[in-house]
Motif scaffolding. Structure first.
Motif, PDB file in Angstrom:
ATOM      1  N   GLY A 380       0.787  -1.233   0.000  1.00 56.78           N
ATOM      2  CA  GLY A 380       0.000   0.000   0.000  1.00 56.78           C
ATOM      3  C   GLY A 380       0.813   1.272   0.000  1.00 56.78           C
ATOM      4  O   GLY A 380       0.250   2.363  -0.038  1.00 56.78           O
ATOM      5  N   GLY A 381       2.147   1.144   0.056  1.00 65.63           N
ATOM      6  CA  GLY A 381       2.993   2.329   0.114  1.00 65.63           C
ATOM      7  C   GLY A 381       3.051   3.084  -1.206  1.00 65.63           C
ATOM      8  O   GLY A 381       2.495   2.665  -2.220  1.00 65.63           O
ATOM      9  N   VAL A 385      -2.222   2.618  -2.048  1.00 69.44           N
ATOM     10  CA  VAL A 385      -3.447   2.239  -1.349  1.00 69.44           C
ATOM     11  C   VAL A 385      -4.580   3.219  -1.630  1.00 69.44           C
ATOM     12  O   VAL A 385      -5.756   2.892  -1.458  1.00 69.44           O
ATOM     13  N   THR A 386      -4.262   4.423  -2.093  1.00 71.85           N
ATOM     14  CA  THR A 386      -5.304   5.408  -2.377  1.00 71.85           C
ATOM     15  C   THR A 386      -5.871   5.263  -3.788  1.00 71.85           C
ATOM     16  O   THR A 386      -6.910   5.848  -4.094  1.00 71.85           O
ATOM     17  N   LEU A 393      -4.528  -5.510  -8.683  1.00 70.01           N
ATOM     18  CA  LEU A 393      -3.117  -5.888  -8.688  1.00 70.01           C
ATOM     19  C   LEU A 393      -2.537  -5.834  -7.280  1.00 70.01           C
ATOM     20  O   LEU A 393      -1.740  -6.694  -6.887  1.00 70.01           O
ATOM     21  N   ARG A 394      -2.952  -4.859  -6.512  1.00 74.75           N
ATOM     22  CA  ARG A 394      -2.452  -4.743  -5.133  1.00 74.75           C
ATOM     23  C   ARG A 394      -2.845  -5.963  -4.307  1.00 74.75           C
ATOM     24  O   ARG A 394      -2.047  -6.456  -3.494  1.00 74.75           O
ATOM     25  N   THR A 423      -3.460  -0.791   5.203  1.00 74.05           N
ATOM     26  CA  THR A 423      -3.396  -1.755   4.112  1.00 74.05           C
ATOM     27  C   THR A 423      -3.705  -3.162   4.612  1.00 74.05           C
ATOM     28  O   THR A 423      -4.405  -3.939   3.952  1.00 74.05           O
ATOM     29  N   PHE A 424      -3.203  -3.507   5.793  1.00 77.39           N
ATOM     30  CA  PHE A 424      -3.501  -4.812   6.382  1.00 77.39           C
ATOM     31  C   PHE A 424      -4.993  -4.937   6.689  1.00 77.39           C
ATOM     32  O   PHE A 424      -5.594  -5.989   6.450  1.00 77.39           O
ATOM     33  N   ASP A 425      -5.595  -3.875   7.224  1.00 80.48           N
ATOM     34  CA  ASP A 425      -7.031  -3.916   7.519  1.00 80.48           C
ATOM     35  C   ASP A 425      -7.837  -4.141   6.247  1.00 80.48           C
ATOM     36  O   ASP A 425      -8.799  -4.917   6.228  1.00 80.48           O
TER      37      ASP A 425
END
Length: 453
Positions: A380-381, A385-386, A393-394, A423-425
């Motif tokens: 997500g970096g 993530v936005t 793909l993420r 991102t984990f959530d």
């Protein structure tokens, strides 16, 4: 959701997961003719060509090692996701415009001019499929800092108004309101008043003088407010003179990821000037990876001179407090694995401090197969993530991280970055996973030895 979405790849060298090619969609900002947009992009690119960048451009030997450590290539096998290939328009512009043989490249058209259409197509590679995690940089045998070059390429894309819409909108909101997620000074003040009343803690705001200026990520203010309470409890135990400042509290700096150099500078200057105004000897950055990269490693360059105070990530400050005997912790009877945030650990060098804190908590640390500077990104970096169109793909690349965590058998997953945590959530909800990322800061606050103990 397909069956493929819910399964982990057994090994990283197993057959790659199939990924549908992203729809060729791109975003534009501003009303510009193609010629003007291209001119702005090229001037943005050329402006960053210094001796170091030129050396990088000339050094690539096309060995492909960067591909094998990039999560996008590993999970898809698609050569377009090779990290150095993401810089092709940047390299093309360098060769034609400023390289040592540029006149020959132009005369014989050995390198054609970059087109607006090419930049539009490359938006997917420069932004959507690069977290700037730096894993490619670490393995390059020629020492090319590919992640930094992607950042330079984004400067040209931002100048041309070719930033993914969600990332651009986040930056614009930060400029307009002072926070990318709406954590304005008024919202922060109300949130602090509520947390003080709800949890019986003192959270100083706008003190005239303090030894420590505490900063916060808007993600924490809006989504993880318990981290603010954790800070208050820890700072009280440390006996520190500290404060938040409404004129310089927002550590989030999405302008850095968007490629908006001026916006990045303005966001950093708010923190620097607030620290100077309050007389702080230390500025503490929160659990936010890119905030650490933006101020700790780029802040002085943007300020134009050395910073007159220390800059520490919160994990460093916690480890310091433990070493000084100011923080005594109750043991945690759980095994844990630690996710290393790329911008804090690999790009920032803060590898040992969080592990020192976990040892002080008495936790059994079960390291991932690739950990520390070699850890895989959460995916997500870099602002990825936005970007909603990047989600399919993420999620594919996120499965590497899930497999890493599962392989440790650890009971808890801990990190020190709210962006990673978010991102984990998101990944947990998407895959219906049973693992939740815990905040190192909150874990410490929850296990402080009481005065009675």
């Amino acid at each position: 959701m397909t069956d493929t979405d819910t399964q982990f790849p057994l090994e990283l060298n197993q057959p790659r997961l199939s990924v549908q090619k992203p729809e060729q969609r791109y975003d534009k900002q501003g009303e510009m003719a193609d010629a003007e947009r291209l001119d702005r992009a090229m001037r943005g690119f050329v402006k960053d060509f210094g001796a170091t960048a030129a050396l990088y451009m000339e050094s690539c030997v096309h060995c492909g090692q960067c591909a094998e450590v990039c999560q996008y290539y590993v999970q898809t096998g698609d050569p377009r996701y090779t990290p150095i290939w993401k810089l092709e328009p940047f390299k093309q512009a360098y060769k034609r415009e400023t390289g040592p043989f540029a006149p020959f490249f132009r005369l014989f058209n050995l390198k054609r001019r970059v087109t607006v259409q090419e930049l539009e197509d490359w938006q997917d590679l420069i932004y959507d499929s690069c977290t700037q995690c730096g894993r490619c940089t670490m393995v390059c045998p020629m020492g090319i800092d590919i992640a930094s070059l992607v950042g330079l390429a984004r400067h040209g894309m931002a100048a041309a108004g070719l930033v993914p819409h969600e990332l651009w909108a986040t930056v614009e909101r930060a400029k307009r309101e002072g926070s990318p997620l709406g954590a304005t000074p008024a919202v922060l003040k109300d949130r602090i008043a509520w947390l003080e009343d709800e949890h019986g803690v003192e959270i100083p705001l706008d003190r005239e003088r303090a030894d420590v200026l505490m900063t916060i990520s808007s993600i924490e203010v809006m989504k993880y407010p318990q981290s603010i309470v954790a800070l208050a409890r820890i700072m009280k135990r440390m006996g520190a003179s500290w404060t938040f400042r409404s004129d310089g509290y927002e550590a989030t700096n999405f302008s850095m990821f968007a490629g908006d150099r001026q916006g990045q500078r303005e966001a950093s200057l708010k923190l620097i000037e607030a620290a100077i105004a309050v007389g702080a000897r230390t500025l503490i950055l929160p659990e936010c990876g890119h905030a650490y990269q933006a101020l700790r490693w780029q802040g002085a360059n943007l300020y134009g001179k050395p910073l007159p105070f220390r800059v520490l990530q919160i994990a460093e400050y916690l480890a310091e407090g433990i070493r000084q005997g100011k923080l005594q912790l109750q043991p945690v009877q759980n095994s844990a694995t630690f996710h290393d945030p790329c911008q804090i650990v690999r790009r920032g060098g803060v590898t040992e401090a969080p592990r020192e804190v976990l040892r002080a908590l008495g936790m059994e640390l079960r390291e991932m197969d690739a950990h520390g500077a070699y850890n895989w990104c959460c995916g997500g970096g870099g602002g990825v993530v936005t970007i909603h169109r990047a989600d399919p793909l993420r999620y594919k690349t996120y499965q590497i991280k899930m497999q890493q965590v599962e392989d440790t058998g650890a009971e808890m997953l801990v990190s020190t970055c709210s962006n990673c945590r978010q991102t984990f959530d998101d990944g947990q909800a998407h895959f219906h996973w049973d693992k939740t990322a815990q905040s190192l800061l909150e874990l410490v606050a929850d296990h402080l030895v009481t005065e009675q103990e």
